[in-house]
Design a protein around this motif. Sequence first.
Motif, short mmCIF file in Angstrom:
data_model
loop_
_atom_site.label_atom_id
_atom_site.label_comp_id
_atom_site.label_asym_id
_atom_site.label_seq_id
_atom_site.Cartn_x
_atom_site.Cartn_y
_atom_site.Cartn_z
N VAL A 124 2.31 1.91 5.36
CA VAL A 124 2.26 0.45 5.36
C VAL A 124 1.67 -0.06 6.68
O VAL A 124 0.76 -0.90 6.69
CB VAL A 124 3.66 -0.14 5.14
CG1 VAL A 124 3.64 -1.66 5.32
CG2 VAL A 124 4.18 0.22 3.75
N SER A 158 5.25 -4.97 1.11
CA SER A 158 5.71 -3.85 1.93
C SER A 158 6.62 -2.92 1.12
O SER A 158 6.48 -1.69 1.17
CB SER A 158 6.46 -4.39 3.15
OG SER A 158 7.00 -3.35 3.92
N SER A 178 5.32 0.84 0.16
CA SER A 178 6.02 1.96 0.79
C SER A 178 6.38 3.05 -0.22
O SER A 178 6.53 4.22 0.14
CB SER A 178 7.28 1.47 1.50
OG SER A 178 8.22 0.98 0.56
N TYR A 226 6.51 -7.01 7.53
CA TYR A 226 6.42 -5.73 6.83
C TYR A 226 7.64 -4.86 7.09
O TYR A 226 8.10 -4.12 6.21
CB TYR A 226 5.16 -4.97 7.26
CG TYR A 226 3.87 -5.53 6.71
CD1 TYR A 226 3.77 -5.96 5.39
CD2 TYR A 226 2.74 -5.62 7.52
CE1 TYR A 226 2.59 -6.46 4.88
CE2 TYR A 226 1.54 -6.13 7.01
CZ TYR A 226 1.47 -6.55 5.71
OH TYR A 226 0.30 -7.05 5.22
N TRP A 250 6.58 4.28 4.65
CA TRP A 250 6.58 3.17 5.59
C TRP A 250 5.49 3.32 6.64
O TRP A 250 4.92 2.32 7.10
CB TRP A 250 7.96 3.01 6.25
CG TRP A 250 8.35 4.09 7.23
CD1 TRP A 250 9.10 5.20 6.97
CD2 TRP A 250 8.02 4.15 8.62
NE1 TRP A 250 9.26 5.96 8.10
CE2 TRP A 250 8.61 5.33 9.14
CE3 TRP A 250 7.29 3.34 9.48
CZ2 TRP A 250 8.49 5.71 10.48
CZ3 TRP A 250 7.16 3.71 10.81
CH2 TRP A 250 7.76 4.88 11.30
#
Length: 401
Positions: free
Chosen positions: A174, A162, A166, A37, A171
């Motif tokens: 995630v 990912s 995002s 990720y 982020w």
Amino acid sequence: MTTRVIDGEDVEATSISPALTFLLATACGLIAANLYYGQPLAGIIGSELGLSAGATGLIVTLTQIGYGVGLLFVVPLGDLIENRKLVVSSVSMAVLSLAAAAFAPHAAPFLIAAFLVGVSSVAVQVIVPYAAHMAPHAIRGRVVGNVMSGLMAGIMLARPVSSLLSEVVSWRGVFLTSAAVMALLAVVLFRLLPIRMPEARLSYGSLMASMGRLALHTPILRRRAIYHAFLFAAFSLFWTTTPLYLSGPHFNLSQGEIALFALAGAAGTVAAPIAGRMADRGWTRVATLFALVSVALSFAVTHLAPEGSHLALAILVVAAIVLDFGVTTNLVLGQRAIFTLGAEFRSRLNGIYMATFFMGGAIGSAVGGWAYAVGEWQAASWIGFALPVAALLYFLTEKRG
């Protein structure tokens, strides 16, 4: 269901249910995805947490180091500790590590969390031999292949998922989303996995010391690990350099378009169940030859069209699928081969096997980055071609039978 080991073979129910196989494959995919990720988000994460451009690479590197540590020091515990407990404990550790990464206020705690994400992700390499234990010998390759298809799908889908996620939840979202998924998975695995208690009565020190002897005195393990170390180095080189190649001046693709390219490459994961069935039928040698040649050709064909052309892009997509197909095939063939050597040390064999080729992957990533900086795709691709050719030359020294 509990299992016992007699003369190196599991004594248990005669089959593993399709539902349990699907659960194990899904679990492997979800857990393995945690390793990847952070790769497409490294620049964004580093910028927000105050990491320099040079230090941003630690986001990926520390996760990989953690995974390598787990392969050597956690996976062998599958021969010593009740397997369901070990898997659920590792997944629970992943919950805490991912949550810590999501809420990290600055770089240091995030990097520590990234390392622990890598360590906890080795739960997948406890699950794979666990599935082999549950499967009777006649269909062991098929079961391992089906489970590995989930693992490979997780690896290949993690990066595009990912990137796309995002854009919606940032982020941090995630990592937090994955933590929630791991928490749910831990509960499901605890409730549904059968208990498997290993027969080994070793101390942890004796267990670790035995790994050196297994590596030295198990020719099949050494060969299969070396074959796949070369192939995984080529795999890592390809997926390290192609995003740079596609985003560069030749193709000028956006991140979203590169994510779609990665999704196309994931089609190669269908090889896992096919490889398992081939191994069950005794076709390991010819399937290994096919895998090695496929990976070599996947790099060679990328030079058939002018760089930047639509045809070159189409060929690159096909190359990604063929590469993943060959690498996945060889991985499953190797695991099927070493899992026939004895149930009592299956987790240790898997730990050695995975750690060996994982080091190859780390070297492939590093060499790929250097080669692309020096000579772009021309240099990187020919090194990628040389890696499976080297494995093929070593394979030709293997005695039949």
